[in-house]
Design an enzyme around this catalytic site. Sequence first.
Site, PDB file in Angstrom:
ATOM      1  N   GLY A   9      48.351  44.539  46.666  1.00 31.43           N
ATOM      2  CA  GLY A   9      48.220  46.018  47.330  1.00 31.43           C
ATOM      3  C   GLY A   9      47.979  45.507  48.443  1.00 31.43           C
ATOM      4  O   GLY A   9      48.229  44.903  49.247  1.00 31.43           O
ATOM      5  N   GLY A  12      46.631  41.502  49.139  1.00 28.44           N
ATOM      6  CA  GLY A  12      47.635  40.696  48.540  1.00 28.44           C
ATOM      7  C   GLY A  12      48.959  40.735  49.615  1.00 28.44           C
ATOM      8  O   GLY A  12      49.526  39.689  49.934  1.00 28.44           O
ATOM      9  N   ALA A 128      42.188  45.684  55.088  1.00 23.01           N
ATOM     10  CA  ALA A 128      43.836  46.568  54.478  1.00 23.01           C
ATOM     11  C   ALA A 128      44.257  47.366  54.046  1.00 23.01           C
ATOM     12  O   ALA A 128      43.171  47.729  53.021  1.00 23.01           O
ATOM     13  CB  ALA A 128      44.514  45.269  54.465  1.00 23.01           C
ATOM     14  N   LYS A 184      28.371  38.300  51.840  1.00 29.01           N
ATOM     15  CA  LYS A 184      29.240  39.525  51.838  1.00 29.01           C
ATOM     16  C   LYS A 184      28.681  40.395  50.860  1.00 29.01           C
ATOM     17  O   LYS A 184      29.311  41.264  50.871  1.00 29.01           O
ATOM     18  CB  LYS A 184      29.997  38.501  51.586  1.00 29.01           C
ATOM     19  CG  LYS A 184      31.691  39.428  51.584  1.00 29.01           C
ATOM     20  CD  LYS A 184      32.949  39.818  52.336  1.00 29.01           C
ATOM     21  CE  LYS A 184      33.684  41.115  52.708  1.00 29.01           C
ATOM     22  NZ  LYS A 184      34.726  40.653  52.039  1.00 29.01           N
ATOM     23  N   ASN A 188      28.505  43.973  50.617  1.00 33.92           N
ATOM     24  CA  ASN A 188      28.636  45.496  49.837  1.00 33.92           C
ATOM     25  C   ASN A 188      27.836  46.440  48.898  1.00 33.92           C
ATOM     26  O   ASN A 188      28.252  47.172  48.018  1.00 33.92           O
ATOM     27  CB  ASN A 188      30.012  44.525  49.202  1.00 33.92           C
ATOM     28  CG  ASN A 188      31.208  44.397  49.793  1.00 33.92           C
ATOM     29  OD1 ASN A 188      31.677  45.150  51.398  1.00 33.92           O
ATOM     30  ND2 ASN A 188      31.428  43.263  49.738  1.00 33.92           N
ATOM     31  N   SER A 255      34.752  52.717  52.694  1.00 36.92           N
ATOM     32  CA  SER A 255      34.599  51.151  52.003  1.00 36.92           C
ATOM     33  C   SER A 255      36.017  51.545  50.944  1.00 36.92           C
ATOM     34  O   SER A 255      36.453  52.816  50.011  1.00 36.92           O
ATOM     35  CB  SER A 255      33.052  51.489  51.279  1.00 36.92           C
ATOM     36  OG  SER A 255      33.841  52.289  49.832  1.00 36.92           O
ATOM     37  N   SER A 256      36.123  50.718  50.371  1.00 32.39           N
ATOM     38  CA  SER A 256      37.037  50.751  48.739  1.00 32.39           C
ATOM     39  C   SER A 256      36.630  50.763  47.587  1.00 32.39           C
ATOM     40  O   SER A 256      37.567  51.856  47.296  1.00 32.39           O
ATOM     41  CB  SER A 256      37.359  48.605  48.644  1.00 32.39           C
ATOM     42  OG  SER A 256      36.162  48.163  48.052  1.00 32.39           O
ATOM     43  N   GLU A 268      35.143  48.403  41.898  1.00 34.86           N
ATOM     44  CA  GLU A 268      34.470  46.971  41.519  1.00 34.86           C
ATOM     45  C   GLU A 268      32.877  47.182  41.500  1.00 34.86           C
ATOM     46  O   GLU A 268      31.812  45.691  41.028  1.00 34.86           O
ATOM     47  CB  GLU A 268      34.632  45.928  42.421  1.00 34.86           C
ATOM     48  CG  GLU A 268      36.005  46.051  42.627  1.00 34.86           C
ATOM     49  CD  GLU A 268      36.924  45.182  43.833  1.00 34.86           C
ATOM     50  OE1 GLU A 268      37.252  44.336  43.098  1.00 34.86           O
ATOM     51  OE2 GLU A 268      36.533  45.401  44.884  1.00 34.86           O
TER      52      GLU A 268
HETATM   53  P1  NAD Z   1      44.214  47.027  45.685  1.00 35.83           P
HETATM   54  O1  NAD Z   1      43.961  47.742  45.114  1.00 35.83           O
HETATM   55  O2  NAD Z   1      44.903  47.374  47.546  1.00 35.83           O
HETATM   56  O3  NAD Z   1      45.485  45.936  45.571  1.00 35.83           O
HETATM   57  C1  NAD Z   1      44.921  45.078  44.384  1.00 35.83           C
HETATM   58  C2  NAD Z   1      46.859  45.187  43.691  1.00 35.83           C
HETATM   59  O4  NAD Z   1      46.564  44.827  42.276  1.00 35.83           O
HETATM   60  C3  NAD Z   1      47.008  46.223  43.108  1.00 35.83           C
HETATM   61  O5  NAD Z   1      48.600  46.910  43.694  1.00 35.83           O
HETATM   62  C4  NAD Z   1      47.948  46.607  41.948  1.00 35.83           C
HETATM   63  O6  NAD Z   1      49.149  47.603  41.374  1.00 35.83           O
HETATM   64  C5  NAD Z   1      47.817  44.913  41.424  1.00 35.83           C
HETATM   65  N1  NAD Z   1      47.346  45.143  39.998  1.00 35.83           N
HETATM   66  C6  NAD Z   1      46.345  45.461  39.345  1.00 35.83           C
HETATM   67  N2  NAD Z   1      46.894  44.997  37.864  1.00 35.83           N
HETATM   68  C7  NAD Z   1      47.659  44.226  38.195  1.00 35.83           C
HETATM   69  C8  NAD Z   1      47.953  43.000  37.208  1.00 35.83           C
HETATM   70  N3  NAD Z   1      47.604  43.365  35.571  1.00 35.83           N
HETATM   71  N4  NAD Z   1      48.936  42.197  37.212  1.00 35.83           N
HETATM   72  C9  NAD Z   1      49.418  42.179  38.400  1.00 35.83           C
HETATM   73  N5  NAD Z   1      48.645  43.025  39.707  1.00 35.83           N
HETATM   74  C10 NAD Z   1      47.876  44.604  39.311  1.00 35.83           C
HETATM   75  O7  NAD Z   1      43.393  45.786  46.192  1.00 35.83           O
HETATM   76  P2  NAD Z   1      42.976  45.561  47.415  1.00 35.83           P
HETATM   77  O8  NAD Z   1      42.052  46.523  48.133  1.00 35.83           O
HETATM   78  O9  NAD Z   1      44.033  44.748  48.176  1.00 35.83           O
HETATM   79  O10 NAD Z   1      41.683  44.611  47.099  1.00 35.83           O
HETATM   80  C11 NAD Z   1      41.748  42.972  45.888  1.00 35.83           C
HETATM   81  C12 NAD Z   1      40.520  42.720  46.369  1.00 35.83           C
HETATM   82  O11 NAD Z   1      40.381  41.773  47.297  1.00 35.83           O
HETATM   83  C13 NAD Z   1      39.405  43.456  45.734  1.00 35.83           C
HETATM   84  O12 NAD Z   1      38.205  42.290  45.048  1.00 35.83           O
HETATM   85  C14 NAD Z   1      39.082  44.079  46.763  1.00 35.83           C
HETATM   86  O13 NAD Z   1      37.146  43.933  46.976  1.00 35.83           O
HETATM   87  C15 NAD Z   1      39.309  42.594  48.268  1.00 35.83           C
HETATM   88  N6  NAD Z   1      39.234  43.042  49.282  1.00 35.83           N
HETATM   89  C16 NAD Z   1      39.795  44.273  49.721  1.00 35.83           C
HETATM   90  C17 NAD Z   1      38.976  44.418  51.151  1.00 35.83           C
HETATM   91  C18 NAD Z   1      40.287  45.325  52.114  1.00 35.83           C
HETATM   92  O14 NAD Z   1      40.141  45.895  53.101  1.00 35.83           O
HETATM   93  N7  NAD Z   1      41.231  46.045  51.372  1.00 35.83           N
HETATM   94  C19 NAD Z   1      38.791  43.700  51.752  1.00 35.83           C
HETATM   95  C20 NAD Z   1      38.015  42.459  51.874  1.00 35.83           C
HETATM   96  C21 NAD Z   1      38.119  42.027  50.407  1.00 35.83           C
END
Ligand code: NAD
Length: 307
Positions: A9, A12, A128, A184, A188, A255-256, A268
């Site tokens: 997402g 990633g 992101a 961190k 959160n 926030s997420s 989460e």
């Molecule tokens: P997101 O929802 O954008 O991405 C998660 C992805 O996982 C989605 O695209 C979803 O389709 C995929 N997914 C779900 N189930 C799946 C499966 N069984 N197999 C494969 N893919 C699957 O989330 P994000 O914002 O990228 O956050 C990811 C992690 O990073 C979280 O723990 C979040 O707290 C942490 N985080 C996010 C940020 C941010 O700014 N977005 C910053 C720091 C940490």
Amino acid sequence: MKIAILGAGAMGSLYGGLLSQKNEVYLIDIWQEHVEQINKNGLVIQTAKEEKTYRPQAVTSAAQAGPADLVIIFVKSVHTDTALAQSRELFAEHTIALTLQNGYGNDEDILPYVQAANLLIGTTASGATVLQAGKVFQAGIGPTNIGTRDNRASENIAKIVRLFNDCGIESYVSDNIMEAVWTKLMVNVGINAVTALLDVRNGFLAESTAAYEVAEALVKEGTAVAKAEGYELNAAEIAEKYYIHGAKVVGQNRSSMLQDVDKKRKTEIEKINGAIVRIGKKHNIATPYNELIVKLINAKEDTYSLQ
Ligand code: NAD
């Protein structure tokens, strides 16, 4: 290096895109449209200054990627177990697993799938958001810290840190990553559920005394629990630094958890405020504010099924 990103997402895709500059990267995600778009037109990472296209491979199942040298887990924590159970093909004897997810206890969910010595844990200060299939926005840029759950030294850490820095991801070896994870977590713990329930941007905590006091009370319980686990953190300092000063820098951020609630997705919460409640119980520390806010978020999730 062959790298698999499990959950491509917002974060990633950001890490996968950057790492694909010098590595063989597979983005694994169940979001079919995103995968198709990346394979057809590339992955676009937009920043405030520019837009760049990267060419990682994208697949909908781990079987299409096969064993990797490094697996980065970037699904939301509620999906870690399911995603890993569907992705055993990624793991060989030597495979390193790294979680940069938010919250506490992600490493425990990953442990059944990887050699304990190969499990790394980290924090990222980057942010992101997904703009559309095949395109993400890099909202913030900050360091990545990597270590091991028992703060044991490991050659793997230095190797991954080098690899990240080589691709422009500013990273450091941490000899006390659990303290960074706890810090961190505190950020959160105070921000996420409060902003999700009030439907406000992070900066609101600096504008409303009542909201700030709730966040501070949540963090005070959190720091008491952290202390019982051996991590001495200062609640007032954290609240001031991240909720008041931080509001000037990232006050516009949503926030997420607020984003999850907006999209009616499971949050989460169990790995954030829920972790404080769980670990508090272990030490006989009362955590009434965190207990209440977990229930309120659970109730909010229950409203998703209402019309
Ligand atoms: P997101 O929802 O954008 O991405 C998660 C992805 O996982 C989605 O695209 C979803 O389709 C995929 N997914 C779900 N189930 C799946 C499966 N069984 N197999 C494969 N893919 C699957 O989330 P994000 O914002 O990228 O956050 C990811 C992690 O990073 C979280 O723990 C979040 O707290 C942490 N985080 C996010 C940020 C941010 O700014 N977005 C910053 C720091 C940490």
